[in-house]
Scaffold this active site. Structure first.
Site, PDB file in Angstrom:
ATOM      1  N   GLY A  95       3.315   0.494   4.104  1.00 63.63           N
ATOM      2  CA  GLY A  95       3.039   0.337   5.529  1.00 63.63           C
ATOM      3  C   GLY A  95       1.592   0.611   5.900  1.00 63.63           C
ATOM      4  O   GLY A  95       1.148   0.301   7.004  1.00 63.63           O
ATOM      5  N   ARG A  96       0.860   1.234   4.985  1.00 62.22           N
ATOM      6  CA  ARG A  96      -0.565   1.464   5.264  1.00 62.22           C
ATOM      7  C   ARG A  96      -1.374   1.386   3.977  1.00 62.22           C
ATOM      8  O   ARG A  96      -2.439   1.990   3.865  1.00 62.22           O
ATOM      9  CB  ARG A  96      -0.777   2.817   5.931  1.00 62.22           C
ATOM     10  CG  ARG A  96      -0.206   3.997   5.184  1.00 62.22           C
ATOM     11  CD  ARG A  96      -0.745   5.264   5.805  1.00 62.22           C
ATOM     12  NE  ARG A  96      -0.018   6.438   5.351  1.00 62.22           N
ATOM     13  CZ  ARG A  96      -0.396   7.666   5.650  1.00 62.22           C
ATOM     14  NH1 ARG A  96      -1.465   7.860   6.367  1.00 62.22           N
ATOM     15  NH2 ARG A  96       0.305   8.686   5.234  1.00 62.22           N
ATOM     16  N   LYS A 116      -4.614   3.587   0.535  1.00 67.01           N
ATOM     17  CA  LYS A 116      -3.909   4.327   1.576  1.00 67.01           C
ATOM     18  C   LYS A 116      -4.809   4.284   2.802  1.00 67.01           C
ATOM     19  O   LYS A 116      -5.973   4.717   2.725  1.00 67.01           O
ATOM     20  CB  LYS A 116      -3.680   5.767   1.117  1.00 67.01           C
ATOM     21  CG  LYS A 116      -2.694   6.563   1.940  1.00 67.01           C
ATOM     22  CD  LYS A 116      -2.375   7.869   1.206  1.00 67.01           C
ATOM     23  CE  LYS A 116      -1.316   8.672   1.907  1.00 67.01           C
ATOM     24  NZ  LYS A 116      -0.990   9.898   1.150  1.00 67.01           N
ATOM     25  N   GLY A 129      -1.173   1.978  10.326  1.00 64.46           N
ATOM     26  CA  GLY A 129      -1.675   1.528   9.026  1.00 64.46           C
ATOM     27  C   GLY A 129      -2.881   2.308   8.541  1.00 64.46           C
ATOM     28  O   GLY A 129      -3.536   1.916   7.575  1.00 64.46           O
ATOM     29  N   ARG A 189       8.121   2.320  -7.809  1.00 64.64           N
ATOM     30  CA  ARG A 189       8.787   3.550  -7.392  1.00 64.64           C
ATOM     31  C   ARG A 189      10.285   3.451  -7.642  1.00 64.64           C
ATOM     32  O   ARG A 189      10.817   2.331  -7.785  1.00 64.64           O
ATOM     33  CB  ARG A 189       8.579   3.756  -5.887  1.00 64.64           C
ATOM     34  CG  ARG A 189       7.146   3.681  -5.444  1.00 64.64           C
ATOM     35  CD  ARG A 189       7.010   3.035  -4.074  1.00 64.64           C
ATOM     36  NE  ARG A 189       5.608   2.788  -3.721  1.00 64.64           N
ATOM     37  CZ  ARG A 189       4.838   3.617  -3.036  1.00 64.64           C
ATOM     38  NH1 ARG A 189       5.347   4.740  -2.577  1.00 64.64           N
ATOM     39  NH2 ARG A 189       3.578   3.328  -2.787  1.00 64.64           N
ATOM     40  N   ASP A 257      10.954   7.062  -2.711  1.00 64.65           N
ATOM     41  CA  ASP A 257       9.821   6.125  -2.691  1.00 64.65           C
ATOM     42  C   ASP A 257       8.528   6.805  -3.111  1.00 64.65           C
ATOM     43  O   ASP A 257       7.497   6.135  -3.250  1.00 64.65           O
ATOM     44  CB  ASP A 257       9.659   5.512  -1.289  1.00 64.65           C
ATOM     45  CG  ASP A 257       9.516   6.571  -0.210  1.00 64.65           C
ATOM     46  OD1 ASP A 257      10.432   7.403  -0.076  1.00 64.65           O
ATOM     47  OD2 ASP A 257       8.494   6.588   0.485  1.00 64.65           O
ATOM     48  N   ASN A 258       8.572   8.107  -3.318  1.00 65.52           N
ATOM     49  CA  ASN A 258       7.378   8.817  -3.780  1.00 65.52           C
ATOM     50  C   ASN A 258       7.486   9.225  -5.244  1.00 65.52           C
ATOM     51  O   ASN A 258       6.693  10.037  -5.727  1.00 65.52           O
ATOM     52  CB  ASN A 258       7.111  10.044  -2.903  1.00 65.52           C
ATOM     53  CG  ASN A 258       6.548   9.642  -1.541  1.00 65.52           C
ATOM     54  OD1 ASN A 258       6.037   8.538  -1.371  1.00 65.52           O
ATOM     55  ND2 ASN A 258       6.649  10.528  -0.570  1.00 65.52           N
TER      56      ASN A 258
HETATM   57  P1  AMP Z   1       5.014   8.531   3.092  1.00 70.54           P
HETATM   58  O1  AMP Z   1       5.734   9.611   3.780  1.00 70.54           O
HETATM   59  O2  AMP Z   1       3.503   8.617   3.155  1.00 70.54           O
HETATM   60  O3  AMP Z   1       5.490   8.308   1.694  1.00 70.54           O
HETATM   61  O4  AMP Z   1       5.347   7.190   3.921  1.00 70.54           O
HETATM   62  C1  AMP Z   1       6.630   6.751   4.209  1.00 70.54           C
HETATM   63  C2  AMP Z   1       6.570   5.367   4.814  1.00 70.54           C
HETATM   64  O5  AMP Z   1       5.866   5.385   6.063  1.00 70.54           O
HETATM   65  C3  AMP Z   1       5.867   4.335   3.959  1.00 70.54           C
HETATM   66  O6  AMP Z   1       6.501   3.108   4.148  1.00 70.54           O
HETATM   67  C4  AMP Z   1       4.472   4.344   4.537  1.00 70.54           C
HETATM   68  O7  AMP Z   1       3.786   3.160   4.252  1.00 70.54           O
HETATM   69  C5  AMP Z   1       4.767   4.497   6.020  1.00 70.54           C
HETATM   70  N1  AMP Z   1       3.653   5.053   6.779  1.00 70.54           N
HETATM   71  C6  AMP Z   1       3.196   6.324   6.766  1.00 70.54           C
HETATM   72  N2  AMP Z   1       2.167   6.466   7.604  1.00 70.54           N
HETATM   73  C7  AMP Z   1       1.945   5.264   8.186  1.00 70.54           C
HETATM   74  C8  AMP Z   1       1.007   4.763   9.146  1.00 70.54           C
HETATM   75  N3  AMP Z   1       0.072   5.540   9.704  1.00 70.54           N
HETATM   76  N4  AMP Z   1       1.102   3.456   9.491  1.00 70.54           N
HETATM   77  C9  AMP Z   1       2.022   2.663   8.937  1.00 70.54           C
HETATM   78  N5  AMP Z   1       2.929   3.077   8.047  1.00 70.54           N
HETATM   79  C10 AMP Z   1       2.898   4.351   7.662  1.00 70.54           C
HETATM   80 MG    MG Z   2       4.986   7.388   0.176  1.00 69.46          MG
END
Ligand code: AMP
Ligand code: MG
Length: 459
Positions: A95-96, A116, A129, A189, A257-258
């Site tokens: 998502g980003r 990222k 994003g 992942r 997913d991590n």
């Molecule tokens: P994370 O917790 O960083 O592993 O992210 C979980 C999900 O949220 C993933 O799909 C990321 O791409 C999305 N995500 C986190 N932060 C953002 C953001 N600022 N804009 C868009 N998507 C985000």
């Molecule tokens: Mg992640």
């Protein structure tokens, strides 16, 4: 335990294309108002032949995302699902970030450059994003520290400040923005498998398994390739879980997913190092039940592997998958011992004795409230501190340790420092405050140097 830095020329190899169109969506990077280079990891850039780039070229590729020569022509936002805090979420995905390039390192491994904070994608939902500069600085600190402590981690390759004002609930806002590039051994992942399973796409599942085995693990696929892959993943990920413990690290967001199929640790958000061996220590303020607390990480990671097994059921019977999963506890326990000995700089004296040593160490750290980093520093190479400063529990540990002398491991001058190099939250916040309030980056760069010196001392 540390992966060797081996210089290599630039060898592009965008193998992701072999997985077909359903693995990700072509996207474009955001256009940023500014690109100010804040960190380039020339140590690791040398392993993929990119250390000789001039800063302006570095910014063209890792700030404005002009493709690298003979590499991916367009970035790909990778598709995945995932369990977040045990709740299945089919709405996530890159998502980003995106996969930007793939290239071989000096060991012949296929590594990814992924981003990222590079802009919105079809998976951004309501997000912007973007990445905050503080988030980028924190990811540098986490990856450098983990690498120095022997953890198999992604590397922070580049951090570029991008001149936007971001609004965040967990930082004083508006706050500064950045785009980070990570160098990592794949971005496949557990959630990637979950998405393919949810879609019932057995053809893509088979292709992904083959990709992981042949390209990421360098193994010839057997007739039961899904179980073969699960065995390999269980081995790597059990070691990863153990390495977090011995480093005193709490990842904070151990969602499916991590977790990378290669067992490499990545994606650092609300991480913390725990000062003490405290199983209840929790990193993320939103982890209200302590699901991902320090002492529950192995359980969380094993559960995630269970979800990988569930996904692989699409193309494999249950019994061989269960057999692979059941190896986790034994592998994990052995890996804790191996990594404990590694951090102390000593060899094995047999399984039973080693286990006694580690149990005595944990008892001493817990009951005498000895900070983890201090403990490993005090006992490096099997040495001990003056007897009068030993409590009863630590004396018990020291008497077992007496069989384990290896003074060579404590020769680096780092081991004579007054205090160990740590990465506790107070110092992380101080480093950020200097940047936020005075645009003073010296504490960050000084810390990176200190952490790398500790890494050298670990050998
Ligand atoms: P994370 O917790 O960083 O592993 O992210 C979980 C999900 O949220 C993933 O799909 C990321 O791409 C999305 N995500 C986190 N932060 C953002 C953001 N600022 N804009 C868009 N998507 C985000
Ligand atoms: Mg992640």
């Amino acid at each position: 335990m540390q992966i060797k830095i081996l210089p290599s020329p630039y060898r592009p190899d965008p193998k992701i294309a072999s997985l077909g169109a359903k693995i990700g969506d072509a996207v474009k990077a955001a256009h940023f108002p500014l690109t100010i280079l804040r960190f380039r990891n020339d140590r690791w850039a040398g392993t993929v032949g990119l250390d000789n780039l001039k800063d302006e070229d570095w910014l063209r590729h890792f700030g404005r995302f002009e493709p690298l020569p003979d590499n991916m022509s367009q970035p790909l936002a990778l598709r995945y699902h995932g369990h977040q805090f045990r709740v299945y979420n089919p709405e996530i995905g890159d998502g980003r970030g995106f996969l930007f390039a793939q290239l071989r390192d000096g060991l012949g491994r296929l590594l990814d450059l992924g981003t990222k904070g590079s802009g919105t994608t079809p998976y951004s939902r309501s997000g912007d994003g973007r990445l905050t500069l503080k988030g980028g600085v924190r990811e540098i600190l986490a990856t450098e520290m983990l690498e120095a402590l022997g953890v198999n981690t992604s590397k922070t390759f580049s951090l570029v400040e991008t001149g936007e004002q971001l609004m965040r609930g967990d930082e004083p806002s508006p706050t500064r923005s950045a785009v980070l590039v990570r160098l990592s051994h794949s971005h496949i992942r557990i959630g990637t498998f979950q998405r393919i399973a949810a879609e019932g796409d057995s053809e893509l599942m088979e292709r992904l398994i083959e990709y992981c085995l042949t390209i990421l693990y360098n193994e010839e696929p057997s007739s039961t390739s899904a179980a073969q892959l699960l065995h390999l993943a269980v081995e790597r990920v059990a070691d990863l879980a153990a390495s977090y413990m011995v480093a005193g690290f709490v990842h904070g967001v151990l969602n499916t997913d991590n977790i990378n199929i290669t067992g490499e640790s990545f994606d650092y958000g609300p991480w913390r190092f725990t000062e003490f061996w405290d199983p209840r220590f929790t990193a993320a303020y939103f982890d209200e039940t302590g699901l991902y607390a320090f002492g529950r990480q192995a359980e969380a990671i094993h559960w995630n592997l269970g979800q990988l097994a569930v996904s692989l059921r699409l193309v494999c019977e249950a019994p061989p998958l269960i057999e692979a999963l059941e190896r986790f506890p034994t592998l994990y326990q052995q890996a804790v011992i191996d990594r404990f000995l590694w951090r102390l700089g000593i060899g094995s004296q047999g399984k039973t004795r080693d286990r006694e040593l580690v149990e005595a160490a944990e008892r001493a750290m817990v009951l005498e409230q000895i900070p983890i980093d201090r403990f490993f520093q005090d006992h490096r190479g099997g040495r001990t501190v003056p007897a009068e400063s030993l409590g009863e529990r630590r004396a018990a540990f020291a008497s077992i340790l007496a069989d384990y002398r290896n003074p060579d491991a404590a020769q680096h001058r780092y081991w004579d420092d007054d205090a160990p190099c740590s990465m506790l939250i107070g110092e992380v916040e101080d480093i950020w405050r200097a940047i936020a309030e005075q645009d003073d980056w010296s504490a960050l760069y000084g810390k990176i140097d200190a952490v790398r010196r500790m890494g050298q001392a670990h050998g």
